[in-house]
Write a protein that holds these residues in place. Structure first.
Motif, mmCIF file in Angstrom:
data_model
loop_
_atom_site.group_PDB
_atom_site.id
_atom_site.type_symbol
_atom_site.label_atom_id
_atom_site.label_comp_id
_atom_site.label_asym_id
_atom_site.label_seq_id
_atom_site.Cartn_x
_atom_site.Cartn_y
_atom_site.Cartn_z
ATOM 1 N N GLU A 36 4.338 -13.186 77.202
ATOM 2 C CA GLU A 36 5.195 -12.053 76.830
ATOM 3 C C GLU A 36 5.519 -12.124 75.349
ATOM 4 O OE1 GLU A 36 8.679 -12.277 79.238
ATOM 5 O OE2 GLU A 36 7.555 -11.987 81.099
ATOM 6 N N GLY A 37 5.743 -13.328 74.858
ATOM 7 C CA GLY A 37 6.001 -13.548 73.441
ATOM 8 C C GLY A 37 7.448 -13.405 73.038
ATOM 9 N N LEU A 38 7.707 -13.837 71.822
ATOM 10 C CA LEU A 38 9.002 -13.693 71.175
ATOM 11 C C LEU A 38 8.757 -12.789 69.972
ATOM 12 C CD1 LEU A 38 11.991 -14.532 70.683
ATOM 13 C CD2 LEU A 38 11.104 -16.442 69.350
ATOM 14 N N LEU A 43 12.869 -8.551 60.167
ATOM 15 C CA LEU A 43 12.200 -9.560 59.344
ATOM 16 C C LEU A 43 13.079 -10.775 59.097
ATOM 17 C CD1 LEU A 43 10.314 -7.359 56.737
ATOM 18 C CD2 LEU A 43 9.325 -8.721 58.579
ATOM 19 N N GLU A 44 14.375 -10.642 59.314
ATOM 20 C CA GLU A 44 15.285 -11.776 59.126
ATOM 21 C C GLU A 44 15.205 -12.783 60.273
ATOM 22 O OE1 GLU A 44 16.480 -8.478 58.435
ATOM 23 O OE2 GLU A 44 15.909 -8.964 56.388
ATOM 24 N N ASP A 45 14.670 -12.369 61.427
ATOM 25 C CA ASP A 45 14.503 -13.301 62.537
ATOM 26 C C ASP A 45 13.452 -14.331 62.136
ATOM 27 O OD1 ASP A 45 16.372 -12.029 64.087
ATOM 28 O OD2 ASP A 45 14.907 -10.807 65.149
ATOM 29 N N ARG A 46 13.671 -15.563 62.543
ATOM 30 C CA ARG A 46 12.885 -16.668 61.997
ATOM 31 C C ARG A 46 11.481 -16.848 62.560
ATOM 32 N NH1 ARG A 46 16.154 -21.962 60.955
ATOM 33 N NH2 ARG A 46 14.131 -22.349 60.056
ATOM 34 N N TRP A 47 11.245 -16.551 63.841
ATOM 35 C CA TRP A 47 9.970 -16.902 64.448
ATOM 36 C C TRP A 47 9.381 -15.776 65.283
ATOM 37 C CZ3 TRP A 47 7.524 -21.141 62.887
ATOM 38 C CH2 TRP A 47 8.281 -22.146 62.298
ATOM 39 N N VAL A 48 8.064 -15.747 65.317
ATOM 40 C CA VAL A 48 7.265 -14.934 66.228
ATOM 41 C C VAL A 48 6.424 -15.940 66.998
ATOM 42 C CG1 VAL A 48 5.505 -13.148 66.444
ATOM 43 C CG2 VAL A 48 7.135 -13.062 64.538
ATOM 44 N N VAL A 49 6.451 -15.875 68.328
ATOM 45 C CA VAL A 49 5.693 -16.819 69.155
ATOM 46 C C VAL A 49 4.944 -16.019 70.205
ATOM 47 C CG1 VAL A 49 5.824 -18.843 70.662
ATOM 48 C CG2 VAL A 49 7.510 -18.556 68.831
ATOM 49 N N ASP A 105 8.878 -32.460 67.529
ATOM 50 C CA ASP A 105 10.259 -32.079 67.807
ATOM 51 C C ASP A 105 10.571 -30.705 67.216
ATOM 52 O OD1 ASP A 105 12.797 -32.729 68.999
ATOM 53 O OD2 ASP A 105 13.560 -32.939 66.944
ATOM 54 N N ARG A 106 10.096 -30.438 66.013
ATOM 55 C CA ARG A 106 10.290 -29.114 65.400
ATOM 56 C C ARG A 106 9.627 -28.031 66.252
ATOM 57 N NH1 ARG A 106 8.819 -29.887 58.996
ATOM 58 N NH2 ARG A 106 10.616 -31.163 58.409
ATOM 59 N N PHE A 107 8.406 -28.316 66.721
ATOM 60 C CA PHE A 107 7.675 -27.371 67.566
ATOM 61 C C PHE A 107 8.457 -27.080 68.848
ATOM 62 C CE2 PHE A 107 4.118 -26.739 70.735
ATOM 63 C CZ PHE A 107 3.788 -25.459 70.327
ATOM 64 N N GLU A 108 9.017 -28.118 69.451
ATOM 65 C CA GLU A 108 9.825 -27.935 70.659
ATOM 66 C C GLU A 108 11.044 -27.051 70.369
ATOM 67 O OE1 GLU A 108 9.397 -28.570 73.838
ATOM 68 O OE2 GLU A 108 7.482 -29.574 73.519
ATOM 69 N N GLY A 109 11.619 -27.198 69.186
ATOM 70 C CA GLY A 109 12.750 -26.346 68.807
ATOM 71 C C GLY A 109 12.362 -24.885 68.730
ATOM 72 N N VAL A 110 11.195 -24.606 68.191
ATOM 73 C CA VAL A 110 10.703 -23.227 68.131
ATOM 74 C C VAL A 110 10.469 -22.702 69.541
ATOM 75 C CG1 VAL A 110 8.805 -21.751 67.367
ATOM 76 C CG2 VAL A 110 9.711 -23.505 65.832
ATOM 77 N N LEU A 111 9.839 -23.527 70.389
ATOM 78 C CA LEU A 111 9.590 -23.107 71.773
ATOM 79 C C LEU A 111 10.886 -22.842 72.527
ATOM 80 C CD1 LEU A 111 6.687 -25.502 72.798
ATOM 81 C CD2 LEU A 111 6.534 -23.066 72.233
ATOM 82 N N ALA A 112 11.935 -23.618 72.213
ATOM 83 C CA ALA A 112 13.223 -23.447 72.897
ATOM 84 C C ALA A 112 13.780 -22.045 72.682
ATOM 85 C CB ALA A 112 14.215 -24.505 72.427
ATOM 86 N N LEU A 113 13.484 -21.427 71.547
ATOM 87 C CA LEU A 113 13.936 -20.063 71.300
ATOM 88 C C LEU A 113 13.368 -19.103 72.327
ATOM 89 C CD1 LEU A 113 13.458 -19.902 67.432
ATOM 90 C CD2 LEU A 113 15.626 -20.124 68.674
ATOM 91 N N LEU A 114 12.132 -19.332 72.699
ATOM 92 C CA LEU A 114 11.466 -18.447 73.649
ATOM 93 C C LEU A 114 11.708 -18.865 75.094
ATOM 94 C CD1 LEU A 114 9.520 -16.171 74.379
ATOM 95 C CD2 LEU A 114 7.640 -17.714 73.916
ATOM 96 N N LEU A 115 11.650 -20.153 75.338
ATOM 97 C CA LEU A 115 11.750 -20.637 76.715
ATOM 98 C C LEU A 115 13.194 -20.832 77.162
ATOM 99 C CD1 LEU A 115 8.777 -23.160 76.650
ATOM 100 C CD2 LEU A 115 8.791 -20.797 77.472
ATOM 101 N N GLY A 116 14.127 -20.794 76.204
ATOM 102 C CA GLY A 116 15.540 -20.817 76.552
ATOM 103 C C GLY A 116 16.109 -22.173 76.898
ATOM 104 N N ARG A 117 15.389 -23.229 76.556
ATOM 105 C CA ARG A 117 15.918 -24.558 76.821
ATOM 106 C C ARG A 117 15.218 -25.554 75.919
ATOM 107 N NH1 ARG A 117 12.279 -27.380 80.099
ATOM 108 N NH2 ARG A 117 10.854 -26.076 81.222
ATOM 109 N N ARG A 118 15.814 -26.678 75.774
ATOM 110 C CA ARG A 118 15.271 -27.753 74.931
ATOM 111 C C ARG A 118 14.709 -28.816 75.855
ATOM 112 N NH1 ARG A 118 14.058 -28.814 69.783
ATOM 113 N NH2 ARG A 118 14.549 -30.909 69.153
#
Length: 123
Positions: A36-38, A43-49, A105-118
């Motif tokens: 589905e993606g993020l 443009l101020e939002d930090r990531w597109v996944v 760890d940084r990658f997991e932080g980005v994924l947490a934005l989309l997956l909703g958990r760390r």
């Protein structure tokens, strides 16, 4: 043009990368979320996944530069498996962590934005 298509016109492919060994598995539910993606609202939002055609990519929203790229294989149960994470290796665009574990760890932080958990770090 929908929101996703508009963002896709702004995003660039990774040119130079640094491979990091990874042992990340995504559940079938997480794979559905990745597909589905993020998609940022501005443009101020930090990531597109987004995961498409076997590649999971994470771009910086403001610049459109691809920072992470992972090839995912999907098993018969629908789970996704990543063995190598490619990290942007262009110092003028991204400063990599000094250690591979820090980059994971940084990658997991980005994924947490989309997956909703760390996720807990692997021991």
């Amino acid at each position: 043009m929908d929101e996703r298509d508009e963002w896709l016109t702004r995003l660039r492919k990774m040119r130079l990368s640094w491979p990091v060994r990874c042992a990340r598995t995504f559940t079938p539910e997480e794979m559905a979320r990745l597909s589905e993606g993020l998609w940022p609202a501005s443009l101020e939002d930090r990531w597109v996944v987004w995961h498409d055609a076997g590649l999971l990519r994470a771009w910086r929203g403001a610049t459109g530069e691809c920072i992470y790229e992972a090839e995912l294989t999907v098993d018969d149960g629908g789970a996704g498996h990543c063995r190598i994470l490619r990290v942007c290796d262009e110092p003028d665009m991204y400063t990599r962590s000094a250690a591979d574990a820090g980059e994971l760890d940084r990658f997991e932080g980005v994924l947490a934005l989309l997956l909703g958990r760390r996720r807990e770090a692997a021991a």
